[in-house]
Scaffold this motif. Sequence first.
Motif, PDB file in Angstrom:
ATOM      1  N   THR A 104       3.991  33.992  34.218  1.00  0.00           N
ATOM      2  CA  THR A 104       5.294  34.016  33.569  1.00  0.00           C
ATOM      3  C   THR A 104       5.362  33.042  32.404  1.00  0.00           C
ATOM      4  OG1 THR A 104       6.106  32.415  35.184  1.00  0.00           O
ATOM      5  CG2 THR A 104       6.528  34.729  35.636  1.00  0.00           C
ATOM      6  N   HIS A 153      -0.871  38.860  35.923  1.00  0.00           N
ATOM      7  CA  HIS A 153      -0.326  38.339  37.175  1.00  0.00           C
ATOM      8  C   HIS A 153      -1.260  38.613  38.350  1.00  0.00           C
ATOM      9  CE1 HIS A 153       0.960  42.512  36.992  1.00  0.00           C
ATOM     10  NE2 HIS A 153       1.284  42.499  38.269  1.00  0.00           N
ATOM     11  N   PHE A 205       7.895  35.080  41.404  1.00  0.00           N
ATOM     12  CA  PHE A 205       6.958  34.306  42.204  1.00  0.00           C
ATOM     13  C   PHE A 205       7.426  32.871  42.423  1.00  0.00           C
ATOM     14  CE2 PHE A 205       4.271  37.772  40.771  1.00  0.00           C
ATOM     15  CZ  PHE A 205       3.549  38.068  41.912  1.00  0.00           C
ATOM     16  N   ALA A 206       8.714  32.667  42.459  1.00  0.00           N
ATOM     17  CA  ALA A 206       9.218  31.339  42.791  1.00  0.00           C
ATOM     18  C   ALA A 206       8.655  30.958  44.164  1.00  0.00           C
ATOM     19  CB  ALA A 206      10.742  31.354  42.832  1.00  0.00           C
ATOM     20  N   TRP A 240       8.365  41.740  40.331  1.00  0.00           N
ATOM     21  CA  TRP A 240       7.673  41.649  39.042  1.00  0.00           C
ATOM     22  C   TRP A 240       7.849  42.917  38.216  1.00  0.00           C
ATOM     23  CZ3 TRP A 240       4.979  37.796  36.602  1.00  0.00           C
ATOM     24  CH2 TRP A 240       4.195  38.164  35.505  1.00  0.00           C
ATOM     25  N   MET A 242      11.421  34.914  37.864  1.00  0.00           N
ATOM     26  CA  MET A 242      11.490  34.178  39.123  1.00  0.00           C
ATOM     27  C   MET A 242      10.867  34.945  40.284  1.00  0.00           C
ATOM     28  SD  MET A 242      12.661  31.250  38.538  1.00  0.00           S
ATOM     29  CE  MET A 242      12.900  30.737  40.228  1.00  0.00           C
ATOM     30  N   ARG A 286      11.512  39.337  36.747  1.00  0.00           N
ATOM     31  CA  ARG A 286      10.147  38.852  36.590  1.00  0.00           C
ATOM     32  C   ARG A 286      10.031  37.329  36.463  1.00  0.00           C
ATOM     33  NH1 ARG A 286       6.206  42.093  32.671  1.00  0.00           N
ATOM     34  NH2 ARG A 286       6.585  43.555  34.377  1.00  0.00           N
ATOM     35  N   ALA A 335       6.256  30.111  39.749  1.00  0.00           N
ATOM     36  CA  ALA A 335       6.256  31.078  38.659  1.00  0.00           C
ATOM     37  C   ALA A 335       5.389  30.619  37.492  1.00  0.00           C
ATOM     38  CB  ALA A 335       7.690  31.331  38.183  1.00  0.00           C
ATOM     39  N   HIS A 336       5.283  29.308  37.288  1.00  0.00           N
ATOM     40  CA  HIS A 336       4.482  28.794  36.173  1.00  0.00           C
ATOM     41  C   HIS A 336       2.996  29.043  36.377  1.00  0.00           C
ATOM     42  CE1 HIS A 336       4.546  25.672  39.235  1.00  0.00           C
ATOM     43  NE2 HIS A 336       3.486  25.129  38.690  1.00  0.00           N
ATOM     44  N   ALA A 346       7.602  39.574  45.850  1.00  0.00           N
ATOM     45  CA  ALA A 346       7.291  39.067  44.514  1.00  0.00           C
ATOM     46  C   ALA A 346       6.673  40.158  43.633  1.00  0.00           C
ATOM     47  CB  ALA A 346       6.350  37.872  44.617  1.00  0.00           C
TER      48      ALA A 346
END
Length: 283
Positions: free
Chosen positions: A76, A83, A67-68, A57, A65, A63, A71-72, A53
């Motif tokens: 992002t 981050h 940290f899927a 980034w 996705m 970027r 991500a929210h 991740a």
Amino acid sequence: MNHRCLPHDVLLLCARWTDPEHFPGDRAVTGWDWRSHYERRLEATMAQWIGKAILGWQFEVRRPMAFAPVAHLVGTAREDLDHIDSIARLCRELDAVPDPNYRPSPDPGGPGTGHVCLGVCLENGIALALKLLVQRSTDHMHAPDEFLAALHDLLRLVQAVRPFNAAEPLCDAWDLLFRDGHAAIFTPDDVRALRHQFVLALYPLAHTGVQHERIAQLVKRLAEDIPVLDRATAADVRATYDMIFGPGDAATPDDELPVHSAPALPVGFPAAWSHVFAAGARQ
């Protein structure tokens, strides 16, 4: 609006981190050994996730996705949210959250081992991610700038969360980069900046009070190079050395370097580890 880690976020993360190999195959393993195996495997899975991740980034197209599936929560959705701060906050929010996938040892005679805290494992996974990323440095020679930025981000994360088990991965990463030559893909200026970032990551580990001889020996070697280091790095090396061995030690030059760049020592924290590494302190 302040994004927070909600129950469904925990479930999404745990689904990403689920691995049947977390549990020992030998059913005779009981108690703390069973739990320790699970924690080590979970930390390794988290390390793979956080390492990929952080590297993702650094690329604009990846970027959104990186940290899927959360991500929210990781900068992002809000451009003003760093981050690194986001991941550190995620660790804090998961600190007391038990892993819903953990099952105690099936041996009824084994001692009770409570639960596995997701936040603690994620913190330790951050330190391990640094080592794993360095190990695969040759895979990223086509993007040295992004790879370097990822290493800096992981070192900033280590500073932010102060993982309990960061000593071994951090020292391993140092050896790979600066003793085994993995840092050869960077320019001399980049190497100097990366060494300084490592020193900044070592300093808060001294604050944790974990008495780790390997870190002490690494800092001692760094202190020997104080006369040839740039002023900012030398100041932070000296501050870290003093945290471990105590101020005024004769092993390093008394050059009155300023230590204003080093974080302040928390109130009530032990002054040094000098009694641990003194002659005759170990059997």
